[in-house]
Design a protein around this motif. Structure first.
Motif, mmCIF file in Angstrom:
data_model
loop_
_atom_site.group_PDB
_atom_site.id
_atom_site.type_symbol
_atom_site.label_atom_id
_atom_site.label_comp_id
_atom_site.label_asym_id
_atom_site.label_seq_id
_atom_site.Cartn_x
_atom_site.Cartn_y
_atom_site.Cartn_z
ATOM 1 N N GLU A 132 0.825 -1.210 0.000
ATOM 2 C CA GLU A 132 0.000 0.000 0.000
ATOM 3 C C GLU A 132 0.860 1.262 0.000
ATOM 4 O O GLU A 132 0.483 2.266 -0.566
ATOM 5 N N ALA B 85 -4.465 -2.496 -8.162
ATOM 6 C CA ALA B 85 -5.803 -3.079 -8.087
ATOM 7 C C ALA B 85 -5.919 -4.257 -9.040
ATOM 8 O O ALA B 85 -6.540 -5.276 -8.726
ATOM 9 N N ARG B 86 -5.324 -4.145 -10.218
ATOM 10 C CA ARG B 86 -5.341 -5.251 -11.184
ATOM 11 C C ARG B 86 -4.603 -6.456 -10.615
ATOM 12 O O ARG B 86 -5.051 -7.593 -10.742
ATOM 13 N N ARG C 95 -4.196 -7.213 -7.452
ATOM 14 C CA ARG C 95 -5.012 -7.809 -6.396
ATOM 15 C C ARG C 95 -6.171 -8.610 -6.983
ATOM 16 O O ARG C 95 -6.506 -9.683 -6.495
#
Length: 192
Positions: free
Chosen positions: A147, A178-179, A181
């Motif tokens: 993060e 995000a991709r 994850r």
């Protein structure tokens, strides 16, 4: 006794003439609308209804028209919505004068026209990777980005161009993280 009868007859004639003169000025449609609604409706245009509908899309058009018929003012109706958060629904007698089919057609026409233009303008759905041109930066599934690396705390740049570039880079990092994850979650779901 004869004078009393003459006075009563004269009074009855005056009352009859007064009522006849005052009710003949109002057309029969206005009289019936006033009788049906319980008040004399003010003139309402579709622009007035559209104005309030655009400001408050969650208020039904029938409620807006009914309140505008009562007040005759966009400002008063808007203030009532702001103060109360809603407009009173119209009584059942309202729908005898303004049936829902006519209102639904008027509301559907602009909505259909807007839908037609929006579908013509929009291209097929793109992924965020395509939208932000990140195809060359797509990383194969591997260790997740932390993060701190993704968003982090932005440093205030000197020029607006540098700030814009920094924002674009942070967006790209967030999209790529995000991709990653999402792919990791899909891989985890497929393996279980």
């Amino acid at each position: 006794m004869g004078e009393v009868i003459n006075v009563v007859v004269a009074f009855a004639v005056i009352v009859f003439l007064f009522r006849w003169l005052t009710t003949s000025n109002v057309s029969s449609s206005e009289r019936s609308a006033a009788d049906t609604l319980g008040f004399r409706p003010k003139p309402v245009s579709q622009d007035m209804i559209d104005t309030i509908s655009n400001m408050f899309p969650d208020i039904p058009p029938d409620n807006i028209r009914y309140d505008l018929l009562r007040t005759g003012s966009v400002e008063l109706s808007s203030n009532k919505i702001l103060e109360r958060g809603f407009l009173d629904p119209p009584p059942p007698a309202y729908f005898t004068l303004y049936p829902r089919e006519a209102n639904a057609e008027q509301a559907a026409r602009p909505a259909q026209a807007g839908a037609a233009t929006s579908t013509a303008v929009k291209a097929p759905k793109k992924s965020l990777i395509d939208r932000y041109n990140l195809q060359d930066r797509v990383v194969q599934p591997g260790p997740l980005i932390s993060e701190e690396e993704v968003g982090g705390k932005a440093v205030w740049e000197d020029s607006s161009e540098k700030r814009e570039a920094s924002l674009k880079e942070r967006k790209a990092q967030m999209i790529l993280a995000a991709r990653q994850r999402m792919l990791a979650q899909q891989q985890k779901n497929s393996s279980s």
